[in-house]
Design a protein around this motif. Structure first.
Motif, short mmCIF file in Angstrom:
data_model
loop_
_atom_site.label_atom_id
_atom_site.label_comp_id
_atom_site.label_asym_id
_atom_site.label_seq_id
_atom_site.Cartn_x
_atom_site.Cartn_y
_atom_site.Cartn_z
N TRP A 16 -0.24 -14.59 0.75
CA TRP A 16 0.06 -14.22 2.13
C TRP A 16 1.09 -15.19 2.69
O TRP A 16 0.83 -16.37 2.86
CB TRP A 16 -1.21 -14.26 2.96
N SER B 133 -5.91 -6.90 -6.92
CA SER B 133 -5.47 -5.73 -6.18
C SER B 133 -6.38 -5.39 -5.01
O SER B 133 -7.57 -5.72 -5.00
CB SER B 133 -5.40 -4.50 -7.10
N GLU B 134 -5.80 -4.68 -4.05
CA GLU B 134 -6.50 -3.91 -3.06
C GLU B 134 -6.35 -2.44 -3.45
O GLU B 134 -5.53 -2.11 -4.31
CB GLU B 134 -5.88 -4.13 -1.67
N PRO B 135 -7.11 -1.54 -2.82
CA PRO B 135 -6.93 -0.13 -3.15
C PRO B 135 -5.54 0.38 -2.79
O PRO B 135 -4.90 -0.12 -1.86
CB PRO B 135 -8.00 0.56 -2.29
N ASP B 136 -5.07 1.35 -3.55
CA ASP B 136 -3.87 2.13 -3.23
C ASP B 136 -2.57 1.32 -3.32
O ASP B 136 -1.64 1.53 -2.54
CB ASP B 136 -3.99 2.78 -1.84
N CYS B 137 -2.51 0.40 -4.26
CA CYS B 137 -1.32 -0.44 -4.43
C CYS B 137 -0.75 -0.33 -5.85
O CYS B 137 -0.16 -1.29 -6.37
CB CYS B 137 -1.65 -1.90 -4.12
N ARG C 183 -0.45 -10.09 -6.46
CA ARG C 183 -0.90 -8.74 -6.81
C ARG C 183 -0.58 -8.38 -8.26
O ARG C 183 -0.97 -7.32 -8.73
CB ARG C 183 -0.28 -7.72 -5.85
N VAL D 255 0.84 -1.20 0.00
CA VAL D 255 0.00 0.00 0.00
C VAL D 255 0.87 1.25 0.00
O VAL D 255 1.73 1.42 0.87
CB VAL D 255 -0.93 0.01 1.22
#
Length: 240
Positions: free
Chosen positions: A181, A143-147, A139, A91
């Protein structure tokens, strides 16, 4: 017939995954050159193991060239290059606030670094008909936000993997491992953290190391990626 000891070079050696890969290869009888900008003093070889510590920034071409000479002076061909070095912490904040220097540095370490390592170590790898394993990330696919900078660097590394495989074959094979992970064995994780994975647990550095060792021996496999995430990229997730 005499069995020749194989030699590996692992970047990002001072980190969790890099250290796990190095420990696994040393335990299997490999000679290992461990490269990082810091943290190398914590690495130790088992009795009879052969470990070389190399301090270098993979994003600095002059430093990579010096590392090439240092590993060459250590002796022998190079059978395996593991491009594991990377800036952790995916992030980076809202894209509107992402500064150019931060973007450039992430791409320099995570993507340009593996390119420079392949460029400078290809002759030694070619002499041994060796292989490269790039450590990407799930990734590169989700995605997750802000990556943005992390995802872009890992997606680029995945593309670089198949490009190098085509360019450097048949003398060299190039593959990738994409961890999800990954945590230390003593990490403070909840039952829910493990249970959300179809495999029933969060991954460990040993899981990554075993995948790398497999790719080092998989002579017909090149240009490919092993997604090592306990099944999470195959799991449909809806919030009710």
């Amino acid at each position: 017939m005499e069995i020749q000891t194989k030699t590996a070079l692992v970047t990002g050696a001072g980190g969790l995954i890099g250290g796990g890969i190095i420990d696994h290869l040393l335990a299997r009888g490999w000679r290992v050159a461990a490269l990082d900008v810091a943290g190398l003093e914590a690495l130790a070889a088992p009795a009879g193991g052969d470990l070389l510590r190399v301090e270098a920034d993979v994003a600095d071409e002059d430093a990579v060239a010096r590392a090439t000479r240092e590993v060459g002076d250590w002796g022998g061909d190079l059978d395996l290059l593991v491009n594991n070095a990377g800036m952790a912490g995916a992030v980076s904040g809202p894209v509107e606030m992402l500064d150019r220097a931060g973007w450039d540095r992430r791409l320099a370490v995570n993507l340009t670094g593996p390119f420079l390592m392949a460029k400078h170590f290809a002759p030694a790898l070619r002499a041994a008909r060796g292989c490269i394993v790039n450590i990407t990330s799930t990734r590169a696919h989700m995605s997750e936000p802000d990556c943005e900078s992390y995802a872009a660097s890992k997606g680029g590394l995945l593309a670089l993997t198949h490009a190098l495989a085509v360019s450097l074959g048949p003398e060299l094979r190039v593959n990738a491992v994409a961890p999800g992970w990954i945590a230390a064995a003593d990490a403070d994780l909840s039952d829910a953290d493990h249970a959300q994975h179809p495999a029933g647990r969060v991954g460990t550095p040993q899981d990554v190391a075993e995948a790398v060792a497999y790719l080092a021996e998989a002579g017909f496999l090149t240009g490919q990626e092993i997604v090592l995430d306990g099944g999470m990229t195959r799991k449909m997730i809806y919030v009710e």
